[in-house]
Design a protein around this motif. Sequence first.
Motif, PDB file in Angstrom:
ATOM      1  N   VAL A 167      31.811 -31.663  13.950  1.00 24.21           N
ATOM      2  CA  VAL A 167      31.137 -32.359  12.852  1.00 24.21           C
ATOM      3  C   VAL A 167      31.327 -31.541  11.578  1.00 24.21           C
ATOM      4  O   VAL A 167      30.819 -30.419  11.461  1.00 24.21           O
ATOM      5  CB  VAL A 167      29.636 -32.552  13.131  1.00 24.21           C
ATOM      6  N   LEU A 203      28.374 -41.250   7.107  1.00 23.87           N
ATOM      7  CA  LEU A 203      29.513 -40.927   7.962  1.00 23.87           C
ATOM      8  C   LEU A 203      30.828 -41.464   7.413  1.00 23.87           C
ATOM      9  O   LEU A 203      30.991 -42.680   7.236  1.00 23.87           O
ATOM     10  CB  LEU A 203      29.308 -41.501   9.364  1.00 23.87           C
ATOM     11  N   GLU A 205      34.258 -42.668   8.229  1.00 28.48           N
ATOM     12  CA  GLU A 205      34.771 -43.202   9.488  1.00 28.48           C
ATOM     13  C   GLU A 205      35.993 -44.070   9.236  1.00 28.48           C
ATOM     14  O   GLU A 205      36.280 -44.466   8.110  1.00 28.48           O
ATOM     15  CB  GLU A 205      33.701 -44.017  10.226  1.00 28.48           C
ATOM     16  N   GLN A 214      36.896 -42.060  18.673  1.00 31.42           N
ATOM     17  CA  GLN A 214      36.452 -40.726  19.062  1.00 31.42           C
ATOM     18  C   GLN A 214      34.937 -40.584  18.919  1.00 31.42           C
ATOM     19  O   GLN A 214      34.290 -39.926  19.748  1.00 31.42           O
ATOM     20  CB  GLN A 214      37.193 -39.680  18.243  1.00 31.42           C
ATOM     21  N   LEU A 215      34.352 -41.211  17.909  1.00 33.37           N
ATOM     22  CA  LEU A 215      32.898 -41.195  17.786  1.00 33.37           C
ATOM     23  C   LEU A 215      32.264 -41.947  18.956  1.00 33.37           C
ATOM     24  O   LEU A 215      31.257 -41.494  19.531  1.00 33.37           O
ATOM     25  CB  LEU A 215      32.471 -41.821  16.453  1.00 33.37           C
ATOM     26  N   TRP A 216      32.844 -43.083  19.320  1.00 33.25           N
ATOM     27  CA  TRP A 216      32.353 -43.853  20.482  1.00 33.25           C
ATOM     28  C   TRP A 216      32.358 -42.987  21.736  1.00 33.25           C
ATOM     29  O   TRP A 216      31.375 -42.935  22.486  1.00 33.25           O
ATOM     30  CB  TRP A 216      33.237 -45.088  20.668  1.00 33.25           C
ATOM     31  N   GLN A 218      32.402 -39.666  21.921  1.00 34.30           N
ATOM     32  CA  GLN A 218      31.452 -38.561  21.804  1.00 34.30           C
ATOM     33  C   GLN A 218      30.042 -39.025  22.148  1.00 34.30           C
ATOM     34  O   GLN A 218      29.277 -38.297  22.795  1.00 34.30           O
ATOM     35  CB  GLN A 218      31.483 -37.979  20.399  1.00 34.30           C
ATOM     36  N   LEU A 253      26.983 -47.304  18.655  1.00 33.61           N
ATOM     37  CA  LEU A 253      27.948 -47.460  17.575  1.00 33.61           C
ATOM     38  C   LEU A 253      27.642 -48.717  16.765  1.00 33.61           C
ATOM     39  O   LEU A 253      27.725 -48.704  15.527  1.00 33.61           O
ATOM     40  CB  LEU A 253      29.363 -47.525  18.156  1.00 33.61           C
ATOM     41  N   TYR A 256      24.835 -47.944  14.522  1.00 35.61           N
ATOM     42  CA  TYR A 256      25.264 -47.132  13.382  1.00 35.61           C
ATOM     43  C   TYR A 256      25.764 -48.025  12.242  1.00 35.61           C
ATOM     44  O   TYR A 256      25.477 -47.777  11.065  1.00 35.61           O
ATOM     45  CB  TYR A 256      26.388 -46.181  13.791  1.00 35.61           C
ATOM     46  N   VAL A 287      32.922 -36.814  11.483  1.00 33.97           N
ATOM     47  CA  VAL A 287      33.108 -36.411  12.875  1.00 33.97           C
ATOM     48  C   VAL A 287      34.584 -36.588  13.205  1.00 33.97           C
ATOM     49  O   VAL A 287      35.066 -37.712  13.376  1.00 33.97           O
ATOM     50  CB  VAL A 287      32.230 -37.253  13.825  1.00 33.97           C
ATOM     51  N   SER A 288      35.318 -35.482  13.275  1.00 36.57           N
ATOM     52  CA  SER A 288      36.751 -35.589  13.542  1.00 36.57           C
ATOM     53  C   SER A 288      37.290 -34.251  14.028  1.00 36.57           C
ATOM     54  O   SER A 288      36.535 -33.328  14.319  1.00 36.57           O
ATOM     55  CB  SER A 288      37.501 -36.079  12.302  1.00 36.57           C
ATOM     56  N   PHE A 310      28.594 -31.425  17.879  1.00 34.54           N
ATOM     57  CA  PHE A 310      27.788 -32.648  17.917  1.00 34.54           C
ATOM     58  C   PHE A 310      26.475 -32.359  18.641  1.00 34.54           C
ATOM     59  O   PHE A 310      26.473 -31.930  19.796  1.00 34.54           O
ATOM     60  CB  PHE A 310      28.547 -33.759  18.631  1.00 34.54           C
TER      61      PHE A 310
END
Length: 437
Positions: A167, A203, A205, A214-216, A218, A253, A256, A287-288, A310
């Motif tokens: 993050v 965020l 995104e 990738q967020l999904w 995580q 998600l 979000y 977040v990457s 995270f």
Amino acid sequence: MARITSRTTHRSLILLGGVAVAALALSACSGGGGSPEDSNTLTLWHYEGEDSAMGKAWDEAIKVFEEETGAKVDFEAKGFEQIRSTASQVLNSDEAPDIMEYNKGNATAGLLASQGLLTDITSAVEENGWADKLAPSLQTTARYSEDGVMGGDAWYGIPNYGEFVTVYYNKQAFADAGLEVPTTYDEFVKVLDAFVAKGITPLAEAGAEYPLGQLWYQLALSKADRSWVDDYQLYKNPVDWNDEPITYATDTLKEYVDAGYISPDVAGMKAEDAGTAFIAGNYPIFVSGSWWYGRFTEEISGYDWGIFNFPGSKLSLGSSGNLWVVPENAKNKDLAYKFIDITLRPEIQAIIGNNGGVPVAANESDITDEKSKELITAFNSILDSDGLSFYPDWPTPTFYDTLVAQLQNLANGSSTPEQVQTGLGDEYESYVSSLRG
């Protein structure tokens, strides 16, 4: 992602795609086994940017290789998509390089290994002691079974760097909003809510490429354990596509997006859009992956920034970096092994570590850049807890495209969470069933 460049040394450029090939390269590939010059030339492909940590390290490795061996390096810079989309075709021909960088995972290196296009380098690994330099979790992506499933017995590649998703945060934006770095997931949500209350989308995104997926994943990992990861990635046991980790990730998600944590235009945004928007200070959180770290170090000048893992999750996306692989049709495999060995030397690894990369075999004392130490320390903490959990698109050769499309539908409201999970599950199960016969 690496920039597509056109640097070459010593020889003419081969154009991937099979349309045009330089005449000199054609003559080198024709005839019975090639000319004496061919046997003293290492053909190398990789797609790291010239100014990236890995690009700088490989440039130095090329110089050392040429000095020590007397051989020449025919280096051809390729784009990631160039290699990904044409690898099977090119490697199944006499145009294959001696060594190349290739993406790790079942759907990429594993697939090529199962097709007989990559050399089983197990004997070279044992002879050179490369396994001793790599943590067990990093070795998983370098070894494959006959079916191309990672974690197998045979080595088909060697990683030289690591990577993970973290993050990134804008310290100035946090300070202006009176916020501290969250240490729990509930605190993380409160941070997101605080920015929304100030009219700020928190965020950065991208739904048109990998970041949203990738967020999904995580979010799923925050409700998962190592056995779930093994089932999802290594097919140890069947995956329930309506289980808690997947359902939580998909529902959250969607929440979000609805809560304004993510831009309503996310479905059309690419990774570069998200990254440059964070650089510009338009979003306080991104977040990457660690692959952005060096670029952020060079390009962010208007504010201070940092990273944190995270919150509320013992597992993190990440793995070894991409692999050095030796095509089965390579003409100079011994030279390829020599080059791999050089890239694992502490002095080459230190170049990676001091330029924003994550080395896998560096001496800690060789890392002098304080910002780089922050990244490496975060990565090592994940390694120490066996937290690397790979990436969501690895299970099938086409899962990346499916995941992007399904999550775009989720973000723009054209599919429900249940429909998304069904779409993902159908492809996953179809591929796994084909593996099991």
